[in-house]
Design a protein around this motif. Structure first.
Motif, PDB file in Angstrom:
ATOM      1  N   GLY A 152      14.215  52.136  61.537  1.00 39.62           N
ATOM      2  CA  GLY A 152      13.070  51.559  61.928  1.00 39.62           C
ATOM      3  C   GLY A 152      11.666  52.370  61.891  1.00 39.62           C
ATOM      4  N   GLY A 153      11.859  53.484  61.360  1.00 39.84           N
ATOM      5  CA  GLY A 153      10.754  54.287  61.251  1.00 39.84           C
ATOM      6  C   GLY A 153       9.813  54.219  59.932  1.00 39.84           C
ATOM      7  N   PRO A 154       8.853  54.862  60.105  1.00 39.11           N
ATOM      8  CA  PRO A 154       8.208  56.237  60.812  1.00 39.11           C
ATOM      9  C   PRO A 154       7.741  55.782  61.923  1.00 39.11           C
ATOM     10  N   PHE A 155       7.520  56.678  62.972  1.00 36.12           N
ATOM     11  CA  PHE A 155       7.224  56.334  64.169  1.00 36.12           C
ATOM     12  C   PHE A 155       6.079  57.410  64.433  1.00 36.12           C
ATOM     13  N   SER A 156       5.237  57.361  65.207  1.00 37.42           N
ATOM     14  CA  SER A 156       4.243  58.219  65.980  1.00 37.42           C
ATOM     15  C   SER A 156       5.251  59.310  66.366  1.00 37.42           C
ATOM     16  N   GLN A 157       4.664  60.741  66.836  1.00 29.71           N
ATOM     17  CA  GLN A 157       5.497  61.648  67.412  1.00 29.71           C
ATOM     18  C   GLN A 157       6.174  61.254  68.570  1.00 29.71           C
ATOM     19  N   ARG A 158       5.340  60.768  69.465  1.00 29.97           N
ATOM     20  CA  ARG A 158       5.783  60.281  70.726  1.00 29.97           C
ATOM     21  C   ARG A 158       7.109  59.475  70.739  1.00 29.97           C
ATOM     22  N   TRP A 159       6.746  58.205  70.035  1.00 31.15           N
ATOM     23  CA  TRP A 159       7.458  57.225  69.690  1.00 31.15           C
ATOM     24  C   TRP A 159       8.945  57.687  69.120  1.00 31.15           C
ATOM     25  N   ALA A 160       8.855  58.703  68.156  1.00 30.96           N
ATOM     26  CA  ALA A 160      10.184  59.237  67.448  1.00 30.96           C
ATOM     27  C   ALA A 160      10.878  59.826  68.431  1.00 30.96           C
ATOM     28  N   TYR A 161      10.350  60.724  69.214  1.00 30.81           N
ATOM     29  CA  TYR A 161      11.216  61.422  70.252  1.00 30.81           C
ATOM     30  C   TYR A 161      11.817  60.328  71.297  1.00 30.81           C
ATOM     31  N   PHE A 162      11.174  59.605  71.704  1.00 32.16           N
ATOM     32  CA  PHE A 162      11.756  58.418  72.686  1.00 32.16           C
ATOM     33  C   PHE A 162      12.776  57.704  71.913  1.00 32.16           C
ATOM     34  N   VAL A 163      12.623  57.081  70.961  1.00 33.12           N
ATOM     35  CA  VAL A 163      13.629  56.221  70.276  1.00 33.12           C
ATOM     36  C   VAL A 163      14.885  57.064  69.873  1.00 33.12           C
ATOM     37  N   ALA A 164      14.721  58.020  69.355  1.00 33.28           N
ATOM     38  CA  ALA A 164      16.051  59.049  69.055  1.00 33.28           C
ATOM     39  C   ALA A 164      16.965  59.276  70.391  1.00 33.28           C
ATOM     40  N   GLN A 165      15.934  59.465  71.418  1.00 34.71           N
ATOM     41  CA  GLN A 165      16.403  60.003  72.679  1.00 34.71           C
ATOM     42  C   GLN A 165      17.541  58.967  73.180  1.00 34.71           C
ATOM     43  N   ILE A 166      16.696  57.688  73.198  1.00 36.13           N
ATOM     44  CA  ILE A 166      17.415  56.455  73.712  1.00 36.13           C
ATOM     45  C   ILE A 166      18.511  56.104  72.829  1.00 36.13           C
ATOM     46  N   ALA A 167      18.498  56.312  71.526  1.00 34.24           N
ATOM     47  CA  ALA A 167      19.530  56.357  70.549  1.00 34.24           C
ATOM     48  C   ALA A 167      20.657  57.221  70.982  1.00 34.24           C
ATOM     49  N   GLY A 168      20.517  58.209  71.192  1.00 33.89           N
ATOM     50  CA  GLY A 168      21.498  59.363  71.544  1.00 33.89           C
ATOM     51  C   GLY A 168      22.332  58.906  72.893  1.00 33.89           C
ATOM     52  N   LEU A 169      21.438  58.654  73.817  1.00 32.60           N
ATOM     53  CA  LEU A 169      21.888  58.422  75.333  1.00 32.60           C
ATOM     54  C   LEU A 169      22.837  57.153  74.999  1.00 32.60           C
ATOM     55  N   ALA A 170      22.619  56.192  74.445  1.00 32.28           N
ATOM     56  CA  ALA A 170      23.272  54.918  74.266  1.00 32.28           C
ATOM     57  C   ALA A 170      24.637  55.267  73.583  1.00 32.28           C
ATOM     58  N   SER A 171      24.659  56.139  72.496  1.00 31.42           N
ATOM     59  CA  SER A 171      25.723  56.415  71.656  1.00 31.42           C
ATOM     60  C   SER A 171      26.833  57.176  72.513  1.00 31.42           C
ATOM     61  N   ILE A 172      26.211  58.233  73.344  1.00 28.86           N
ATOM     62  CA  ILE A 172      27.144  58.865  74.195  1.00 28.86           C
ATOM     63  C   ILE A 172      27.641  57.886  75.337  1.00 28.86           C
ATOM     64  N   ASP A 173      27.312  56.836  75.768  1.00 27.46           N
ATOM     65  CA  ASP A 173      27.655  56.025  76.872  1.00 27.46           C
ATOM     66  C   ASP A 173      28.769  54.876  76.249  1.00 27.46           C
ATOM     67  N   VAL A 174      28.485  54.746  74.789  1.00 28.12           N
ATOM     68  CA  VAL A 174      29.720  54.030  74.330  1.00 28.12           C
ATOM     69  C   VAL A 174      30.735  55.019  73.907  1.00 28.12           C
ATOM     70  N   ILE A 175      30.395  56.235  73.577  1.00 28.41           N
ATOM     71  CA  ILE A 175      31.562  56.807  73.216  1.00 28.41           C
ATOM     72  C   ILE A 175      32.479  57.397  74.383  1.00 28.41           C
ATOM     73  N   LEU A 176      31.869  57.472  75.735  1.00 29.03           N
ATOM     74  CA  LEU A 176      32.771  57.813  76.887  1.00 29.03           C
ATOM     75  C   LEU A 176      33.003  56.661  77.759  1.00 29.03           C
ATOM     76  N   ASP A 177      32.319  55.857  77.910  1.00 29.44           N
ATOM     77  CA  ASP A 177      32.381  54.379  78.780  1.00 29.44           C
ATOM     78  C   ASP A 177      31.066  54.082  79.681  1.00 29.44           C
ATOM     79  N   PRO A 178      30.413  53.064  79.499  1.00 33.01           N
ATOM     80  CA  PRO A 178      29.336  52.825  79.964  1.00 33.01           C
ATOM     81  C   PRO A 178      29.527  52.651  81.399  1.00 33.01           C
ATOM     82  N   SER A 179      30.602  52.359  82.144  1.00 33.91           N
ATOM     83  CA  SER A 179      30.876  51.856  83.300  1.00 33.91           C
ATOM     84  C   SER A 179      30.883  53.266  84.371  1.00 33.91           C
ATOM     85  N   GLU A 180      31.124  54.314  83.710  1.00 35.19           N
ATOM     86  CA  GLU A 180      31.171  55.635  84.390  1.00 35.19           C
ATOM     87  C   GLU A 180      29.868  56.248  85.233  1.00 35.19           C
TER      88      GLU A 180
END
Length: 78
Positions: A50-78
């Motif tokens: 979806g990029g390129p992004f402004s600096q602020r949005w780039a950090y935000f979008v990457a952080q949200i993508a990483g958090l969601a990925s970890i939740d899927v890996i471990l289990d979102p119900s935890e």
């Protein structure tokens, strides 16, 4: 430009790569426990779509993508 965020025992490493003036592509890398089921290539860099992004949005979008990925890996119900 880099940032690292810790979440649920993992580290999300975000890299921004300039594409033009004030615009960036975001890349993320998730590192964590060595034996997590469902993770085939831990530590591999992944480009955020979806990029390129402004600096602020780039950090935000990457952080949200990483958090969601970890939740899927471990289990979102935890």
């Amino acid at each position: 430009m880099q940032r690292t965020l810790k979440y649920r025992g993992f580290q999300i490493c975000v890299d921004l790569v300039p594409t033009s003036e004030d615009m960036f592509d975001a890349w993320l890398c998730i590192e964590g426990p060595p034996h997590v089921t469902g993770v085939t290539t831990p530590g591999q860099r992944i480009k955020v779509r979806g990029g390129p992004f402004s600096q602020r949005w780039a950090y935000f979008v990457a952080q949200i993508a990483g958090l969601a990925s970890i939740d899927v890996i471990l289990d979102p119900s935890e």
